[in-house]
Scaffold this active site. Structure first.
Site, mmCIF file in Angstrom:
data_model
loop_
_atom_site.group_PDB
_atom_site.id
_atom_site.type_symbol
_atom_site.label_atom_id
_atom_site.label_comp_id
_atom_site.label_asym_id
_atom_site.label_seq_id
_atom_site.Cartn_x
_atom_site.Cartn_y
_atom_site.Cartn_z
ATOM 1 N N THR A 1 33.729 14.372 -32.024
ATOM 2 C CA THR A 1 32.374 14.729 -32.440
ATOM 3 C C THR A 1 31.741 13.627 -33.283
ATOM 4 O O THR A 1 32.433 12.774 -33.850
ATOM 5 C CB THR A 1 32.351 16.008 -33.295
ATOM 6 O OG1 THR A 1 32.956 15.714 -34.574
ATOM 7 C CG2 THR A 1 33.064 17.145 -32.621
ATOM 8 N N ASP A 2 30.429 13.695 -33.402
ATOM 9 C CA ASP A 2 29.737 12.925 -34.427
ATOM 10 C C ASP A 2 29.912 13.673 -35.747
ATOM 11 O O ASP A 2 30.288 14.848 -35.778
ATOM 12 C CB ASP A 2 28.264 12.761 -34.065
ATOM 13 C CG ASP A 2 27.682 11.470 -34.612
ATOM 14 O OD1 ASP A 2 28.219 10.950 -35.606
ATOM 15 O OD2 ASP A 2 26.693 10.966 -34.046
ATOM 16 N N CYS A 3 29.642 12.999 -36.826
ATOM 17 C CA CYS A 3 29.896 13.565 -38.146
ATOM 18 C C CYS A 3 28.966 14.751 -38.422
ATOM 19 O O CYS A 3 27.742 14.629 -38.321
ATOM 20 C CB CYS A 3 29.691 12.487 -39.212
ATOM 21 S SG CYS A 3 30.201 12.987 -40.846
ATOM 22 N N GLY A 4 29.549 15.895 -38.740
ATOM 23 C CA GLY A 4 28.766 17.077 -39.069
ATOM 24 C C GLY A 4 28.224 17.841 -37.879
ATOM 25 O O GLY A 4 27.491 18.823 -38.052
ATOM 26 N N ALA A 5 28.587 17.426 -36.663
ATOM 27 C CA ALA A 5 28.005 18.035 -35.466
ATOM 28 C C ALA A 5 28.415 19.488 -35.295
ATOM 29 O O ALA A 5 27.614 20.312 -34.837
ATOM 30 C CB ALA A 5 28.389 17.225 -34.226
#
Length: 765
Positions: A292-296
């Protein structure tokens, strides 16, 4: 034991190791905490934090993000950061503890940011991808990726979160600078080169890292150019345009992919099983890791609102095909409990863990988890890499205007006033995702010009004039005074993606910058900095207009991360150079061009509009998009593929043989290109194809080939392109690739609006 046997296949080793793991150990492999929080550096000593040690003991840590990342988010500066050698030592300490203090001795996957160079202290800062795209030099970019991989792996980093393969639709988007441009074919070529360069011959070599393709998908098509906004497009456009670069890079062997923050047709990409499983794994055969991307995942419950709570979000994500979570907060907090409550099967976790472990075995981490700090000190920021950064910056600079051949400037006579907020601000030319830099490592335009005229320093005058965003005109008087004394004025204007260290200017969750009203923040581009306009910020245009009144020749150098739409500059400047963010060697490269030591060869990979109201203005629009507005036509100021040279090139004898083919056959397009000027130079020969009649609507023109060639004065070369199914196909009925019979117009020329044309017919099978 099988998993420790290097002679066994990676999958077999992963399956055996998986069979030995507890559920807690498995979940540990799926999380990626922030790496800079795992150690402390005081008085020249590196020590691991107790929280990291406990995490290793109670389940383990599969990966770490940004161990060596240095920027305002991490709080790592030149003063408290690690040198290349110390960085390698820190990673060794982290790996040693993880291996020696975990039950199964599993090494950690270290992931680093390397968009245009390793984002660590000492790393070479190359031009941003938008500049790299403008070189149209795939081989040179591949060489750069080899250098980035070497610098990163030498410190223990084994994965990078690049390349960015987003197709830019709206350049108001702050992350435009991170992309190669607006064309999916060119982005595909750059994406393949990135995978080949970063991953090298084998992942277990000490100069290779995992390439992570991002952002999958449609991220460059956000509503209003606002970061992570919804993407509005049909499935056919998604497949033909946005997915094409990812498909080609997966075919090239990419081992990792990152879903985008945005939603498509109501489904967030983080949980889009059609994207992550049906297309990526089943159709394309991808067998690598999805991170994932950060915080997704958190956004699913507080942003997209497609999950009830954090546990629901985490379960949705791993079921959809997510293998690892950047930051690891949601997986770490919820997966174990989800299994205990019967909301998640262990088989789903096992599948993700197996992919992570398989990648670690491919990387050779179990055999070679440590690196040589002395080697890191020798290769990071080497003279060879700096020379490569210089060449890329030169080839990525685009000459937009050169009235009466005002350029190149004379080295032997005349005073030059170098004026503007980007003339001597090093950080302003580096772009986002850049680590802190010593001032002497960045060559600004002022430094580059002074170096050219080092024997006559009195010929160079300087004044900043104004800031990027500030409305203050207090610097105008000094700037005007310098300009009055000069014979030529070089105005260095544009934007800035330089992150601040000011409190509140970054999102503490993701590291993205936030818009701030403080006058000391000059950042008007970069992640999280989207704009309503494409005009120059602050009073830069007013400064230029005042100096223009003096009647001196004015050369404008633009240093920025997105196209600038300023009709006044296009009309009144005598010459314009678009340099984008050219990296640490940018000033020397620009000076080379200004004084004629290098003939500019950059070509635009993104259309520059006359006015923001024309957007979208990307060249590959459909024929039905319309030709004009009430106020003006819909054509950009500078079209895709455009760029001037100090010499002239002519095209002739465009031919295609045979002129009639079946759908499974190929034809050869040839065109003669001649340097008709008095200087040697590089020309980018571009091939476009137009499908005259099709069952589904098609773009008026599509780039399907390009060659960068070097020609001496008077020299001619015949350039060849292959035209076959790969160039003629599109997504037809039932969303399958098809080559339809009929007439195709095949073009070659200098840019999309300056081509010769010939016809090719595909007959019925």
């Amino acid at each position: 034991m099988t998993y420790k046997d290097a002679g066994k296949p990676a999958m077999e080793r992963a399956q055996h190791l998986l069979s030995l793991m507890t559920l807690e150990e498995k979940i540990g492999q799926l999380i990626q905490p922030f790496g800079w929080k795992t150690y402390e550096y005081k008085n020249g000593q590196i020590s691991l934090t107790e929280s990291f040690k406990q995490q290793v003991t109670y389940g383990g840590v599969g990966s770490l993000y940004g161990v060596l990342r240095a920027d305002p988010w991490t709080g790592v500066t030149l003063e408290n950061g690690l040198s290349p050698q110390e960085g390698a030592q820190a990673v060794n300490e982290i790996q040693r503890y993880a291996i020696e203090h975990s039950r199964l001795g599993i090494p950690i996957l270290i992931g680093e940011e390397c968009s245009h160079g390793h984002m660590a202290i000492g790393g070479t800062v190359f031009p941003v991808p938008l500049s790299i795209g403008s070189t149209w030099n795939v081989d040179l970019y591949r060489e750069m990726c080899r250098a980035v991989a070497l610098e990163t792996r030498s410190q223990g980093g084994v994965a990078t979160y690049s390349p960015v393969l987003d197709v830019v639709r709206d350049p108001r988007w702050g992350r435009t600078e991170e992309c190669f441009g607006e064309d999916p074919y060119l982005i595909s070529k750059m994406g393949v080169a990135s995978v080949e360069g970063l991953q090298g011959e084998s992942l277990d070599r000490d100069d290779s890292v995992v390439a992570t393709l991002k952002h999958f998908a449609g991220y460059g098509s956000s509503e209003g150019g606002r970061n992570a906004g919804p993407a509005h497009m049909g499935r056919r456009e998604l497949m033909e345009v946005d997915l094409l670069p990812f498909k080609k890079a997966v075919e090239a062997g990419a081992e990792s992919i990152m879903p985008a923050y945005n939603e498509i047709d109501g489904v967030p990409c983080t949980v889009n099983s059609e994207l992550l499983d049906d297309i990526l794994r089943q159709e394309w055969g991808f067998d690598g890791m999805v991170i994932t991307d950060c915080g997704a995942i958190d956004m699913l419950a507080s942003g997209h609102d497609t999950a009830v709570d954090g546990m629901d979000a985490a379960v949705q994500a791993i079921r959809a095909g997510i293998d690892m979570e950047m930051s690891g907060e949601m997986f770490n907090r919820h997966l174990l409990e989800a299994v205990k409550l019967g909301k998640l099967e262990t088989e789903v976790i096992d599948q993700a863990v197996q992919r992570v472990l398989c990648l670690k075995f491919k990387l050779g981490l179990f055999e070679n988890p440590y690196v040589d700090p002395d080697r890191a000190g020798n290769v990071i920021g080497s003279s060879e890499h700096i020379a490569l950064a210089h060449q890329l910056a030169a080839e990525g600079t685009v000459l937009l205007k050169n009235e009466n051949r005002i350029l190149p400037l004379s080295k032997t006579s005349g005073k030059i006033a170098v004026i503007g907020p980007n003339a001597d601000q090093g950080y302003n030319q580096l772009g986002d995702y850049t680590s802190p830099q010593p001032s002497d490592s960045v060559a600004t335009v002022l430094k580059g010009i002074r170096h050219k005229l080092k024997d006559e320093p009195q010929r160079v005058l300087y004044a900043p004039g104004c800031r990027i965003k500030d409305d203050s005109k207090e610097g105008f008087d000094l700037a005007l005074s310098c300009a009055e004394q000069a014979d030529t004025v070089v105005m260095v204007l544009g934007g800035s993606s330089a992150r601040d260290f000011g409190e509140g200017t970054i999102d503490l969750r993701t590291g993205a910058s936030k818009v701030t009203e403080h006058a000391w923040s000059d950042m008007d581009c970069g992640e999280g900095i989207d704009r309503m306009t494409l005009q120059l910020s602050g009073v830069q245009l007013e400064l230029l207009q005042e100096i223009h009144k003096l009647g001196k020749p004015v050369v404008v150098v633009l240093i920025n991360g997105r196209p600038i739409a300023e009709p006044w500059i296009d009309q009144h400047a005598h010459a314009i150079l678009e340099a984008w963010y050219p990296g640490q060697e940018g000033g020397h490269a620009i000076a080379d061009i200004l004084f004629g030591d290098v003939n500019p060869s950059g070509r635009l990979t993104i259309s520059i509009p006359k006015h923001v109201g024309q957007l979208p203005v990307y060249y590959h629009g459909k024929r039905s998009r319309g030709k004009r507005y009430l106020e003006d036509d819909s054509q950009p100021r500078y079209p895709f593929g455009y760029g001037l040279s100090y010499t002239e090139f002519s095209y002739s004898d465009l031919k295609i043989e045979p002129q009639l083919i079946r759908s499974d056959e190929q034809a050869t397009l040839t065109v003669n290109v001649t340097n008709t000027g008095d200087r040697e130079g590089d020309e980018v020969v571009q091939m476009y194809i137009s499908d005259a009649v099709s069952d589904y609507t098609r773009p008026a023109k599509e780039l399907k080939g390009f060659r960068k060639i070097h020609l001496k004065p008077g020299e001619s070369k015949t350039v060849e392109f292959t035209v076959g199914a790969e160039q003629l196909q599109y997504i037809g009925k039932e969303y399958k690739y098809v080559v339809e019979p009929g007439l195709f117009r095949v073009m070659a020329g200098r840019h999309v609006n300056d081509t010769l044309s010939t016809d090719l017919t595909v007959q019925e099978d």
